[in-house]
Design a protein around this motif. Structure first.
Motif, mmCIF file in Angstrom:
data_model
loop_
_atom_site.group_PDB
_atom_site.id
_atom_site.type_symbol
_atom_site.label_atom_id
_atom_site.label_comp_id
_atom_site.label_asym_id
_atom_site.label_seq_id
_atom_site.Cartn_x
_atom_site.Cartn_y
_atom_site.Cartn_z
ATOM 1 N N ALA A 1 0.828 -1.208 0.000
ATOM 2 C CA ALA A 1 0.000 0.000 0.000
ATOM 3 C C ALA A 1 0.856 1.249 0.000
ATOM 4 O O ALA A 1 0.568 2.226 -0.700
ATOM 5 C CB ALA A 1 -0.933 -0.015 1.210
ATOM 6 N N LEU A 2 1.945 1.234 0.782
ATOM 7 C CA LEU A 2 2.833 2.389 0.835
ATOM 8 C C LEU A 2 3.512 2.621 -0.504
ATOM 9 O O LEU A 2 3.659 3.761 -0.963
ATOM 10 C CB LEU A 2 3.877 2.184 1.933
ATOM 11 C CG LEU A 2 4.893 3.320 2.109
ATOM 12 C CD1 LEU A 2 4.182 4.608 2.506
ATOM 13 C CD2 LEU A 2 5.931 2.955 3.165
ATOM 14 N N ILE A 3 3.915 1.539 -1.170
ATOM 15 C CA ILE A 3 4.541 1.663 -2.492
ATOM 16 C C ILE A 3 3.560 2.261 -3.484
ATOM 17 O O ILE A 3 3.919 3.115 -4.303
ATOM 18 C CB ILE A 3 5.040 0.284 -2.967
ATOM 19 C CG1 ILE A 3 6.215 -0.177 -2.106
ATOM 20 C CG2 ILE A 3 5.452 0.335 -4.438
ATOM 21 C CD1 ILE A 3 6.654 -1.597 -2.390
ATOM 22 N N HIS A 4 2.288 1.828 -3.409
ATOM 23 C CA HIS A 4 1.264 2.360 -4.307
ATOM 24 C C HIS A 4 1.095 3.864 -4.105
ATOM 25 O O HIS A 4 1.027 4.636 -5.062
ATOM 26 C CB HIS A 4 -0.061 1.641 -4.059
ATOM 27 C CG HIS A 4 -1.082 1.884 -5.131
ATOM 28 N ND1 HIS A 4 -1.369 0.973 -6.103
ATOM 29 C CD2 HIS A 4 -1.868 2.960 -5.378
ATOM 30 C CE1 HIS A 4 -2.290 1.460 -6.907
ATOM 31 N NE2 HIS A 4 -2.618 2.664 -6.473
ATOM 32 N N ALA B 1 2.053 7.006 -6.695
ATOM 33 C CA ALA B 1 1.087 8.058 -7.020
ATOM 34 C C ALA B 1 1.694 9.433 -6.780
ATOM 35 O O ALA B 1 1.501 10.364 -7.559
ATOM 36 C CB ALA B 1 -0.185 7.879 -6.188
ATOM 37 N N ARG B 2 2.442 9.584 -5.688
ATOM 38 C CA ARG B 2 3.074 10.867 -5.405
ATOM 39 C C ARG B 2 4.119 11.199 -6.458
ATOM 40 O O ARG B 2 4.230 12.341 -6.909
ATOM 41 C CB ARG B 2 3.721 10.828 -4.022
ATOM 42 C CG ARG B 2 4.342 12.178 -3.627
ATOM 43 C CD ARG B 2 4.984 12.143 -2.257
ATOM 44 N NE ARG B 2 6.085 11.195 -2.230
ATOM 45 C CZ ARG B 2 6.118 10.092 -1.503
ATOM 46 N NH1 ARG B 2 5.077 9.768 -0.760
ATOM 47 N NH2 ARG B 2 7.147 9.277 -1.529
ATOM 48 N N MET C 1 -2.557 11.422 -2.693
ATOM 49 C CA MET C 1 -3.476 10.359 -3.066
ATOM 50 C C MET C 1 -3.136 9.082 -2.309
ATOM 51 O O MET C 1 -2.002 8.633 -2.308
ATOM 52 C CB MET C 1 -3.416 10.102 -4.583
ATOM 53 C CG MET C 1 -4.301 8.950 -5.048
ATOM 54 S SD MET C 1 -4.388 8.811 -6.839
ATOM 55 C CE MET C 1 -5.462 10.190 -7.226
ATOM 56 N N SER C 2 -4.121 8.519 -1.651
ATOM 57 C CA SER C 2 -3.951 7.262 -0.945
ATOM 58 C C SER C 2 -4.530 6.140 -1.783
ATOM 59 O O SER C 2 -5.156 6.364 -2.821
ATOM 60 C CB SER C 2 -4.663 7.313 0.412
ATOM 61 O OG SER C 2 -6.061 7.431 0.210
ATOM 62 N N LEU C 3 -4.341 4.914 -1.329
ATOM 63 C CA LEU C 3 -4.901 3.780 -2.045
ATOM 64 C C LEU C 3 -6.418 3.857 -2.071
ATOM 65 O O LEU C 3 -7.054 3.512 -3.063
ATOM 66 C CB LEU C 3 -4.451 2.474 -1.375
ATOM 67 C CG LEU C 3 -4.979 1.177 -2.004
ATOM 68 C CD1 LEU C 3 -4.580 1.089 -3.461
ATOM 69 C CD2 LEU C 3 -4.465 -0.028 -1.238
ATOM 70 N N GLN C 4 -7.011 4.339 -0.990
ATOM 71 C CA GLN C 4 -8.468 4.472 -0.956
ATOM 72 C C GLN C 4 -8.942 5.502 -1.978
ATOM 73 O O GLN C 4 -9.984 5.349 -2.593
ATOM 74 C CB GLN C 4 -8.928 4.869 0.439
ATOM 75 C CG GLN C 4 -10.450 4.862 0.596
ATOM 76 C CD GLN C 4 -10.873 4.993 2.034
ATOM 77 O OE1 GLN C 4 -10.037 5.056 2.922
ATOM 78 N NE2 GLN C 4 -12.159 5.031 2.266
ATOM 79 N N ASP C 5 -8.137 6.577 -2.165
ATOM 80 C CA ASP C 5 -8.489 7.567 -3.185
ATOM 81 C C ASP C 5 -8.439 6.954 -4.572
ATOM 82 O O ASP C 5 -9.296 7.235 -5.425
ATOM 83 C CB ASP C 5 -7.530 8.760 -3.120
ATOM 84 C CG ASP C 5 -7.671 9.529 -1.822
ATOM 85 O OD1 ASP C 5 -6.649 10.064 -1.355
ATOM 86 O OD2 ASP C 5 -8.783 9.575 -1.269
ATOM 87 N N PRO D 1 -2.757 0.697 5.393
ATOM 88 C CA PRO D 1 -2.087 0.747 6.693
ATOM 89 C C PRO D 1 -2.898 1.555 7.694
ATOM 90 O O PRO D 1 -3.335 2.666 7.395
ATOM 91 C CB PRO D 1 -0.759 1.460 6.371
ATOM 92 C CG PRO D 1 -0.598 1.359 4.908
ATOM 93 C CD PRO D 1 -1.969 1.311 4.331
ATOM 94 N N PRO D 2 -3.173 1.030 8.878
ATOM 95 C CA PRO D 2 -3.879 1.807 9.904
ATOM 96 C C PRO D 2 -2.994 2.898 10.464
ATOM 97 O O PRO D 2 -1.791 2.951 10.205
ATOM 98 C CB PRO D 2 -4.197 0.749 10.969
ATOM 99 C CG PRO D 2 -3.163 -0.302 10.773
ATOM 100 C CD PRO D 2 -2.862 -0.343 9.303
ATOM 101 N N ALA D 3 -3.622 3.786 11.245
ATOM 102 C CA ALA D 3 -2.862 4.918 11.790
ATOM 103 C C ALA D 3 -1.737 4.453 12.692
ATOM 104 O O ALA D 3 -0.659 5.063 12.742
ATOM 105 C CB ALA D 3 -3.815 5.838 12.550
#
Length: 216
Positions: free
Chosen positions: A26-29, A33-34, A43-47, A195-197
């Motif tokens: 998820a962090l790589i994704h 995007a950045r 932009m996050s994975l959810q976005d 990833p959770p907070a």
């Protein structure tokens, strides 16, 4: 490498837990995007997962406007035809009309069989089209039949055309619902992998990594 950063080796990735690997993906994704400059790196994975939802929402609104407008305009037009059209009308090309209609119906039925065989989502389109054509076929057969053919047309509509149309439309609806549930399940699983907070990934990535020989 920049600023003393180092990359994860295969052994270090293998040492991560399954949860940490999902969070790393998820962090790589998000990082990719950045790097592409999407939304200034926010932009996050959810976005990403909801981006198509925004496009679909716009298309849904357009479809709503067009279909509502067409429905409203068709109501007075139908009343006008009911008043102006004669009960009996001699038409040219009667044979061509019905032969062409049956050719079109055959094409849609054949496409439905082909897409079912190949397991393609286009089955929804062809099955819906074939079902609608069968309903129209039943209607015009009954309403345009002569006195000698009325009974046969009615039996054909009730025993063949309408049941087959109902079968095809049911397939279309059920297949659409099944695919929709599968897409929602995949979307939900991807969102849950964010990833959770209080993720442990920050500890894994930000902390100094062990040397190659220290990783078992």
């Amino acid at each position: 490498m920049e600023d003393g950063a180092r990359t994860l080796s295969a052994a270090e990735v293998a040492a991560l837990s399954s949860r940490q690997r999902r969070e790393l993906l998820a962090l790589i994704h998000v990082t990719n995007a950045r790097d592409r400059g999407e939304e200034a790196g926010r932009m996050s994975l959810q976005d990403v997962l909801s981006a198509d939802a925004a496009t679909l929402s716009r298309r849904r609104r357009r479809a709503l406007v067009v279909t509502v407008l067409a429905t409203v305009l068709l109501i007075p037009w139908t009343f006008y035809l009911g008043i102006r059209l004669p009960e009996v009308h001699l038409s040219r090309g009667w044979d061509t009309t019905w032969v062409g209609f049956d050719i079109l119906l055959t094409i849609f039925l054949g496409l439905t069989a082909f897409f079912a065989w190949r397991r393609r989502f286009l089955l929804v389109v062809s099955a819906s089209g074939a079902g609608a054509l069968l309903i129209a076929d039943a209607w015009f057969d009954v309403t345009t039949a002569g006195r000698k053919d009325q009974m046969w047309s009615l039996l054909s509509a009730l025993l063949i055309e309408l049941p087959l149309a109902a079968f095809l439309l049911t397939i279309s609806v059920m297949f659409t619902l099944r695919v929709g549930r599968a897409v929602l399940a995949l979307r939900r699983a991807a969102i849950e992998a964010l990833p959770p907070a209080d993720s442990e990934l920050g500890v894994v990535v930000d902390s100094p990594l062990p040397a190659e020989e220290d990783v078992s």
